[in-house]
Design a protein around this motif. Structure first.
Motif, mmCIF file in Angstrom:
data_model
loop_
_atom_site.group_PDB
_atom_site.id
_atom_site.type_symbol
_atom_site.label_atom_id
_atom_site.label_comp_id
_atom_site.label_asym_id
_atom_site.label_seq_id
_atom_site.Cartn_x
_atom_site.Cartn_y
_atom_site.Cartn_z
ATOM 1 N N PHE A 45 0.819 -1.213 0.000
ATOM 2 C CA PHE A 45 0.000 0.000 0.000
ATOM 3 C C PHE A 45 0.860 1.274 0.000
ATOM 4 C CE2 PHE A 45 -2.897 -3.287 1.539
ATOM 5 C CZ PHE A 45 -3.898 -3.135 0.590
ATOM 6 N N THR A 46 2.014 1.196 0.639
ATOM 7 C CA THR A 46 2.939 2.342 0.587
ATOM 8 C C THR A 46 3.465 2.526 -0.826
ATOM 9 O OG1 THR A 46 3.558 2.209 2.913
ATOM 10 C CG2 THR A 46 5.186 3.169 1.402
ATOM 11 N N ASN A 47 3.940 1.444 -1.425
ATOM 12 C CA ASN A 47 4.479 1.545 -2.786
ATOM 13 C C ASN A 47 3.405 2.027 -3.768
ATOM 14 O OD1 ASN A 47 6.764 0.552 -1.644
ATOM 15 N ND2 ASN A 47 6.654 -1.471 -2.592
ATOM 16 N N ARG A 48 2.221 1.503 -3.591
ATOM 17 C CA ARG A 48 1.113 1.864 -4.490
ATOM 18 C C ARG A 48 0.813 3.360 -4.386
ATOM 19 N NH1 ARG A 48 -4.387 2.656 -4.722
ATOM 20 N NH2 ARG A 48 -5.621 1.312 -6.088
ATOM 21 N N ALA A 49 0.763 3.864 -3.146
ATOM 22 C CA ALA A 49 0.436 5.280 -2.945
ATOM 23 C C ALA A 49 1.517 6.178 -3.547
ATOM 24 C CB ALA A 49 0.269 5.555 -1.449
ATOM 25 N N LEU A 50 2.761 5.801 -3.364
ATOM 26 C CA LEU A 50 3.868 6.608 -3.903
ATOM 27 C C LEU A 50 3.841 6.607 -5.431
ATOM 28 C CD1 LEU A 50 6.566 5.423 -1.372
ATOM 29 C CD2 LEU A 50 5.865 7.798 -1.680
ATOM 30 N N ARG A 51 3.657 5.428 -5.995
ATOM 31 C CA ARG A 51 3.632 5.341 -7.464
ATOM 32 C C ARG A 51 2.437 6.105 -8.020
ATOM 33 N NH1 ARG A 51 5.534 -0.795 -6.770
ATOM 34 N NH2 ARG A 51 7.775 -0.472 -7.044
ATOM 35 N N ALA A 52 1.318 6.045 -7.314
ATOM 36 C CA ALA A 52 0.144 6.790 -7.770
ATOM 37 C C ALA A 52 0.415 8.296 -7.748
ATOM 38 C CB ALA A 52 -1.065 6.457 -6.888
ATOM 39 N N ALA A 53 1.331 8.704 -6.875
ATOM 40 C CA ALA A 53 1.711 10.120 -6.807
ATOM 41 C C ALA A 53 2.812 10.446 -7.814
ATOM 42 C CB ALA A 53 2.169 10.463 -5.397
ATOM 43 N N GLY A 54 3.169 9.471 -8.631
ATOM 44 C CA GLY A 54 4.161 9.703 -9.687
ATOM 45 C C GLY A 54 5.601 9.543 -9.228
ATOM 46 N N ILE A 55 5.811 8.875 -8.125
ATOM 47 C CA ILE A 55 7.162 8.738 -7.576
ATOM 48 C C ILE A 55 7.636 7.299 -7.767
ATOM 49 C CG2 ILE A 55 8.572 8.937 -5.484
ATOM 50 C CD1 ILE A 55 6.278 10.874 -4.483
ATOM 51 N N PRO A 56 8.772 7.097 -8.459
ATOM 52 C CA PRO A 56 9.276 5.735 -8.638
ATOM 53 C C PRO A 56 9.729 5.120 -7.306
ATOM 54 C CG PRO A 56 10.478 7.314 -10.037
ATOM 55 C CD PRO A 56 9.623 8.108 -9.110
ATOM 56 N N VAL A 57 9.512 3.828 -7.173
ATOM 57 C CA VAL A 57 9.868 3.124 -5.932
ATOM 58 C C VAL A 57 10.718 1.910 -6.269
ATOM 59 C CG1 VAL A 57 8.988 1.926 -3.883
ATOM 60 C CG2 VAL A 57 7.665 3.806 -4.889
ATOM 61 N N TYR A 58 11.793 1.750 -5.529
ATOM 62 C CA TYR A 58 12.591 0.523 -5.633
ATOM 63 C C TYR A 58 12.459 -0.228 -4.318
ATOM 64 C CZ TYR A 58 16.392 -2.758 -6.197
ATOM 65 O OH TYR A 58 17.124 -3.927 -6.294
ATOM 66 N N GLU A 59 12.042 -1.469 -4.377
ATOM 67 C CA GLU A 59 11.893 -2.262 -3.163
ATOM 68 C C GLU A 59 13.157 -3.072 -2.942
ATOM 69 O OE1 GLU A 59 7.966 -3.896 -2.244
ATOM 70 O OE2 GLU A 59 8.965 -5.809 -1.866
ATOM 71 N N LEU A 60 13.863 -2.752 -1.877
ATOM 72 C CA LEU A 60 15.097 -3.450 -1.525
ATOM 73 C C LEU A 60 14.758 -4.469 -0.450
ATOM 74 C CD1 LEU A 60 18.209 -3.697 -1.617
ATOM 75 C CD2 LEU A 60 18.305 -1.833 0.049
ATOM 76 N N ARG A 61 14.914 -5.715 -0.789
ATOM 77 C CA ARG A 61 14.508 -6.770 0.144
ATOM 78 C C ARG A 61 15.696 -7.206 1.001
ATOM 79 N NH1 ARG A 61 10.344 -10.483 -3.463
ATOM 80 N NH2 ARG A 61 8.849 -8.798 -3.834
ATOM 81 N N ALA A 62 15.663 -6.828 2.240
ATOM 82 C CA ALA A 62 16.732 -7.190 3.170
ATOM 83 C C ALA A 62 16.294 -6.836 4.584
ATOM 84 C CB ALA A 62 18.020 -6.442 2.830
ATOM 85 N N ASP A 63 16.947 -7.465 5.543
ATOM 86 C CA ASP A 63 16.738 -7.121 6.936
ATOM 87 C C ASP A 63 17.768 -6.066 7.333
ATOM 88 O OD1 ASP A 63 15.359 -8.128 9.585
ATOM 89 O OD2 ASP A 63 17.475 -7.800 10.048
#
Lengths: 354, 415
Positions: free
Chosen positions: B371-389
């Motif tokens: 939902f965070t990524n979706r909201a940011l992308r909907a606002a026109g902001i690219p998102v990179y999801e870095l999977r790590a602890d």
């Protein structure tokens, strides 16, 4: 003529969709007080996942760190696999259920076209304190108001009392089922069937009574008690039993824990305490309560071995296991843990040797 | 490690070492000591003069010293999982006696009380283990949830927190805190003074207001006057000492130093080509990570949650001190991790800081990212999801950095 066990199996294997004229309310988690749903004249239908289902859609919304059982429930919800669900009641019996609630709430806000039903969270908390009781009382009062709005039925004290008595009667019958299983007159798979059949409570009670009174075979096998993750389907039990075991008891909330505590008194106040103190489940109880309960229950069941089956991303059970193992050792019962298991299966290659 | 540009960061680091030495001495003398979870009301301990250590702060120190793997091994040796809730469980491993060469700063002194909310399924169990140790009490707080919440929590929280959090959750936490005070009075002999708590709350609000000024200043300044590797220690070390005069003054010094840099036109990267936002916990075992993108691509991490939540997540004003304090913590976790609160706030912050892209650190737990990524992308902001602890180095795939750079080149810098 189908036997009572076959009829219960039919209501278990084909749990969804249900046939019911009134309001059908999907329930997630054992912390939903189904008595109030019954009192409102609606049918509570507890939602289970389906092993083998591609859960990509559920994972999209819930992420990769959630127990696949909950991913499966969300995927089925979105696919309409449960048939008609007029409303949803979600509890937070575990973190995955709470996250499922948040996902449904947000999807209803952002994507109303998905058609997810109106949803309400029943926030039952479990710390053993009076402060928590007062909080749960308030949440139950809210739920009463929500159910009255949904159904147009006023939840009077007599209606609530009647529903509590019906559900407590079912818990007493489930306890009798557990005793039959300990005598090996039912298998673990059959017991799950008796617990999990989706049928109105009065009809369920009738079938359970018939089952208890029926002629049942006596089974043989190594007596195994199951702890760890919960089992909303019989697949793991079936694997264990096909390998020569009989699951004689468990401490999860699709089995014996459903009947661990009665309401005991037909009042809303007693209902609150029943749900707050019910358990102890892996996700919500302390390590010491779990260890004491598992050891006591395994002894009562005459278990020869305790199997802790733990799915990937079910975070609580591995923390319980060291204390459970120690408590069981005091009774001479060995315990083994299988971590990182996939939903609906158990890797038996390394199991049950010796 | 990245060199610190700010005197406030250096001073904060120096202060915490000195404070920790004093803490160890006090604990060795037999006084009470609390281990407190990051999102729990530490202000009670501050007001009563009971020293405390923040669970996740200690974990970040262990991770920064690259000692987390050994700590996780200690958990495993005792049969506990080393693959869940690592950020919360590393301090527990410190209790199991790591060799001196494997523990920072002489080791974590043994607490007498542990305070934490029951968030998640595994989190509570970690504190159960603490509570099973001789001489340690686990005081558990409930973590309650609400059905419907107004989205704009950051506007409501300072004064209209009853509306944002909801009465049921506040009543619950107030009653739990009243009982905590009685417990601490009884077991430590320390005095709880409402006047002292009011003074602590005033200092926390003053600190938060300085942080708000700093956040706003950084948000509107291009090129960015400082790196997140500086802002994190400058804001977080005082955060764990909040309610003290030193912490309030440290927040003021931080602001003044940033303001001076802005006035002089100082920039962390003269050739700033992109402004990035880091969502998630700090990557404690590789803080240089943030700086490498400045050097290679002119991409500057201008935002981390630490300063932003210090600005928006802490201010609470009210007449009833205990209820006001409860309002800070009864829904704290939701501010960062529960949509719509979290997702809409990140979008608000991304717009405020005019970021060009977001790197979202997502660990293998239940909090999710959709939902965070979706909201940011909907606002026109690219998102990179870095999977790590953020503390468990085993989870970090080194190929991830290359992939992130590709995303940066293609999705952010070419726009």
């Amino acid at each position: 003529m189908a036997t009572p066990l076959e009829r219960l199996a039919g209501h278990y294997e084909h749990r969804y969709p249900v046939s019911w004229d009134g309001l059908v309310i999907g329930c997630v988690g054992q912390d939903v007080p189904v008595e109030l749903v019954t009192a409102a004249g609606a049918l509570p239908v507890r939602l289970a996942g389906r092993p083998g289902l591609d859960v990509t859609e559920g994972e999209t919304y819930l992420g990769r760190g959630v127990d696949a059982a909950s991913l499966s429930v969300l995927t089925r919800l979105l696919a309409g696999e449960y048939g008609r669900l007029d409303r949803l009641l979600l509890s937070r019996d575990c973190e995955a259920s709470l996250r499922l609630f948040y996902a449904v709430r947000e999807l209803r806000r952002l994507e109303p076209g998905l058609g997810l039903p109106e949803t309400h969270l029943v926030d039952v908390l479990h710390l053993p304190h009076w402060t928590t009781t007062r909080y749960v009382e308030r949440r139950f009062a809210e739920l009463v108001a929500v159910l009255e709005r949904w159904t147009g039925t006023r939840l009077t004290e007599p209606k609530i009392a009647s529903a509590i008595m019906a559900h407590d009667a079912r818990r007493e019958l489930w306890r009798a089922i557990s005793l039959l299983r300990r005598d090996l007159r039912l298998t673990g798979v059959q017991a799950l069937t008796a617990f999990g059949a989706v049928v109105p409570v009065v009809e369920h009670n009738r079938l359970l009574r018939q089952l208890i009174q029926s002629d049942l075979d006596v089974h043989t096998g190594r007596r195994v008690f199951v702890t760890g993750s919960s089992h909303d389907n019989p697949d793991v039990y079936r694997s264990l039993e096909e390998s020569g075991c009989v699951v004689v008891g468990e401490d999860h909330d699709w089995g014996d824990l459903l009947a661990a505590r009665l309401v005991g008194e037909p009042t809303l106040a007693a209902l609150v305490e029943r749900y707050q103190y019910n358990g102890p489940t892996a996700a919500r109880a302390s390590i010491s309560d779990r260890a004491a309960h598992t050891a006591r229950a395994a002894v009562e069941c005459g278990a020869e071995l305790v199997v802790s089956y733990v799915r990937r991303h079910d975070d609580a059970p591995p923390w319980d296991f060291p204390a459970q193992k120690e408590a069981l050792a005091r009774h001479g019962i060995p315990a083994v843990m299988f971590e990182h298991q996939e939903y609906g299966s158990i890797d038996l290659a390394e199991v049950l040797v010796g | 490690m990245a060199e610190k540009l700010l005197a406030s960061a250096t001073e904060a680091t120096r202060y915490q070492r000195e404070w920790f030495r004093g803490l160890r001495e006090a604990a060795a003398a037999g006084g009470p000591l609390a281990l407190v979870n990051a999102d729990a009301p530490q202000e009670i301990f501050r007001a009563m003069g009971i020293p405390y250590v923040v669970n996740q702060w200690w974990a970040s120190v262990v991770a920064a010293k690259r000692m987390a793997p050994h700590h996780l091994e200690l958990l495993r040796e005792r049969g506990y999982p080393d693959h869940t809730e690592q950020y919360s469980s590393i301090s527990l491993a410190s209790l199991f006696g790591p060799e001196p060469q494997h523990t920072p700063w002489g080791g974590l002194p043994r607490p007498t009380i542990v305070l934490a909310e029951t968030v998640g399924d595994g989190g509570r169990k970690i504190f159960d283990v603490w509570g099973s140790q001789p001489g340690i009490t686990y005081y558990a707080l409930e973590s309650a949830a609400e059905n419907t919440v107004p989205v704009n929590w950051w506007e409501l929280m300072p004064h209209d927190w009853e509306k944002a959090v909801g009465t049921a959750r506040l009543d619950l936490m107030v009653s739990e805190l009243e009982n905590l005070v009685r417990y601490l009075e009884t077991t430590t002999g320390q005095v709880f003074s409402e006047r002292a708590l009011r003074r602590v709350l005033d200092l926390v609000n003053e600190q938060a207001e300085w942080n708000r000024r700093t956040r706003d200043l950084i948000a509107r300044t291009t090129p960015s006057p400082l790196a997140v590797t500086d802002s994190i220690p400058s804001v977080m070390i005082p955060q764990w000492h909040r309610g003290s005069v030193w912490a309030r003054d440290a927040a003021q010094r931080f602001y003044e130093e940033v303001e001076a840099r802005v006035r002089s036109g100082a920039a962390v990267c003269e050739d700033e080509r992109a402004r990035l936002m880091w969502i998630g916990r700090g990557l404690w075992y590789d803080m240089d990570f943030y700086r490498r993108f400045e050097q290679r691509h002119g991409a500057v991490f201008v935002w981390s949650m630490y300063l932003a939540i210090a600005a928006d997540g802490y201010p609470r004003y009210g007449d009833d001190p205990l209820r006001t304090l409860a309002a800070r913590f009864a829904a704290f976790h939701d501010q960062l991790y529960t949509p719509p609160w979290s997702s809409e706030w990140y979008v608000k912050e991304a717009k405020l800081h005019r970021v060009d892209g977001v790197v979202h650190l997502v660990s293998d737990d239940a909090r999710g990212s959709y939902f965070t990524n979706r909201a940011l992308r909907a606002a026109g902001i690219p998102v990179y999801e870095l999977r790590a602890d953020n503390v468990d180095t085993r989870s970090f795939q080194h190929s991830a950095e290359r992939a992130l750079e590709d995303w940066l080149e293609q999705e952010v810098l070419r726009r």
